[in-house]
Design an enzyme around this catalytic site. Sequence first.
Site, PDB file in Angstrom:
ATOM      1  N   SER A 120       0.813  -1.214   0.000  1.00 36.57           N
ATOM      2  CA  SER A 120       0.000   0.000   0.000  1.00 36.57           C
ATOM      3  C   SER A 120       0.847   1.265   0.000  1.00 36.57           C
ATOM      4  CB  SER A 120      -0.936   0.001   1.210  1.00 36.57           C
ATOM      5  OG  SER A 120      -1.818  -1.097   1.160  1.00 36.57           O
TER       6      SER A 120
ATOM      7  N   HIS B 230       8.212  -4.559   4.869  1.00 36.16           N
ATOM      8  CA  HIS B 230       8.616  -3.693   5.981  1.00 36.16           C
ATOM      9  C   HIS B 230      10.113  -3.737   6.250  1.00 36.16           C
ATOM     10  CE1 HIS B 230       4.572  -2.631   7.483  1.00 36.16           C
ATOM     11  NE2 HIS B 230       4.239  -3.789   6.969  1.00 36.16           N
TER      12      HIS B 230
ATOM     13  N   ARG C  19       1.960 -12.155   7.797  1.00 37.50           N
ATOM     14  CA  ARG C  19       1.010 -11.403   6.967  1.00 37.50           C
ATOM     15  C   ARG C  19       1.531 -11.279   5.541  1.00 37.50           C
ATOM     16  NH1 ARG C  19      -2.904  -7.903   9.533  1.00 37.50           N
ATOM     17  NH2 ARG C  19      -2.690  -6.355   7.875  1.00 37.50           N
ATOM     18  N   ASP C  20       2.795 -10.887   5.420  1.00 42.42           N
ATOM     19  CA  ASP C  20       3.420 -10.781   4.109  1.00 42.42           C
ATOM     20  C   ASP C  20       4.175 -12.056   3.764  1.00 42.42           C
ATOM     21  OD1 ASP C  20       2.543  -8.088   3.804  1.00 42.42           O
ATOM     22  OD2 ASP C  20       4.118  -7.482   5.187  1.00 42.42           O
TER      23      ASP C  20
ATOM     24  N   ARG D 222       4.308  -9.599  15.069  1.00 40.89           N
ATOM     25  CA  ARG D 222       4.154  -8.207  14.639  1.00 40.89           C
ATOM     26  C   ARG D 222       2.849  -7.590  15.141  1.00 40.89           C
ATOM     27  NH1 ARG D 222       3.516  -7.985   8.199  1.00 40.89           N
ATOM     28  NH2 ARG D 222       2.361  -6.086   8.693  1.00 40.89           N
TER      29      ARG D 222
ATOM     30  N   ARG E 208       4.398   1.114  10.515  1.00 42.32           N
ATOM     31  CA  ARG E 208       4.307   0.164  11.627  1.00 42.32           C
ATOM     32  C   ARG E 208       5.543   0.195  12.539  1.00 42.32           C
ATOM     33  NH1 ARG E 208      -0.065  -3.031  11.737  1.00 42.32           N
ATOM     34  NH2 ARG E 208      -1.291  -3.296   9.825  1.00 42.32           N
TER      35      ARG E 208
ATOM     36  N   HIS F 283      -5.694 -10.406   4.590  1.00 44.76           N
ATOM     37  CA  HIS F 283      -4.540 -10.823   5.394  1.00 44.76           C
ATOM     38  C   HIS F 283      -4.905 -11.878   6.433  1.00 44.76           C
ATOM     39  CE1 HIS F 283      -1.365  -8.358   3.849  1.00 44.76           C
ATOM     40  NE2 HIS F 283      -1.988  -7.213   4.107  1.00 44.76           N
TER      41      HIS F 283
ATOM     42  N   HIS G  44      -2.522  -3.027  -5.091  1.00 43.61           N
ATOM     43  CA  HIS G  44      -1.861  -4.330  -5.196  1.00 43.61           C
ATOM     44  C   HIS G  44      -2.931  -5.392  -5.028  1.00 43.61           C
ATOM     45  CE1 HIS G  44      -2.332  -4.829  -0.863  1.00 43.61           C
ATOM     46  NE2 HIS G  44      -1.846  -3.613  -0.718  1.00 43.61           N
TER      47      HIS G  44
END
Length: 513
Positions: A63, A124, A154-155, A186, A265, A407, A445
Amino acid sequence: MTPAHKVLLCILDGWGIRQERDNNAIVLAGTPHLDKLASPYPFTELQTAGLAVGLPEGQMGNSEVGHTNIGAGRIVYQDLVRINRAAESGELAQNPVLRAALDGVKADGKALHLLGLVSPGGVHSSMDHLFALLKAAKERNVAHVYVHAFLDGRDTPPQSALGYVEELERFLHETHTGRIATVTGRFYAMDRDKRWDRVHQAYEALVFGRGPKAPDALSAIRASYAEKVTDEFVKPTVLAAGDGTPVGRIQDGDAVIFFNFRADRARELTQALAFPEFKEFDRGGLRLGRYVCMTQYDETFKLPALFEPDQPQDIFPELLSRQGLRQFRTAETEKYAHVTFFFNGGREVVYAGEDRHLVPSPRDVKTYDLKPEMSAYEVTAELVKRLDSGKYDFALVNFANPDMVGHSGRLDAAMKAVKAVDECLGALGKACERNGWVLAISADHGNCEQMVDLETGEPHTAHTLNPVPFHLIHPDFRGQKLRPGILADIAPTLCKVMGLPQSKEMNRQGLLP
């Protein structure tokens, strides 16, 4: 000036294109409102990953990157690429801010703590950046180095941390560069929605050594898996000797480097650790010797950064302001920074003629799969009022649901999120029609179009490499063709639609012929 057309740009966060129906929340949910709105009007696909958005080849977009490229109207080379080049060339080890921190902590006889996301996700942080920092610390003869590993999920797949942490442990063992001191999901260490109770738990482990104990990082992760707790939600766990003594807690006079390059974050934990004044919870009087951010996390943070911002000039929102046009931005909390800070080129600035409205994200649920509609209806209601006011020439909205619920890896919840956003698009389509606005719909995305990992069969919780849609909805554009493109083509396209002069720095030709 008076624009040729007023434009509403809707960003459907995490809304990619994938033809297969299986585990595709968008296709399975159905989008009758969007289909009805868009069917007579031009459509194309945009690339959102890798070199198309200034990331390494094959790296999924996100994002932050997406909104920066959309607002800039050119490919913006991201911090990940800049730092990669510095790490590979040896430039990072010679960075004056880094050298000052390493030499200072060595002279003081204190410990160095490296905090960040241990993940190959590339959204990140980068493990290569961590390895480069560890090597630099060894070269400067820093004696006590501790890594505080934040886990992803998450990623990356939700149970993938063992492999990445094992890689880190192997590197530390082979190079004798440090030890892992804590392991934290996280969810706690990288909150961005002012859920300070989560940050507090991470802080307690980092600073006081309080929380669950484990003999090593892999044991901590396995214990969480045994409790059916995946990477993102691993409770802040302190690695400790047999007598319970923490391996390496953060103490007065120590130095901290937060190696996440993405800002949003990293801000809350940075405030808790480094701000002189802080009122969200009792910090116990910690006074660090040094605190260094990988990048500038916020213009208002008076903290050194290894890499200062590389901000694009003459961007789309700046152009609107110079032309005397009024613009409105709105989103719920989870994506508000993206329609403001990131769309404005990474600047904490409000342009002349720019109004904003923040709608709070739900705080009564732990995860958004429990409330898939999130605050989409409230965002839409406010936006419709603004469109009907006749006050604005351009509006930008982000719908967080497809990404935030995507997610979770929950297909049923993601389908509900899609349906909610589709209903909102129906309402916005009517508002644009009665006010004569152009409705442009796109995404930053992909995510919720692929809810299961095709190789492992596990829930797919990360972004995808898939293209995203671009719809241009207005009778004046019926029958026109749009070129395939990239996110940076959106701003030049809107300049043409609105009849605005395109700045020289916007070096893309746009999507219209």
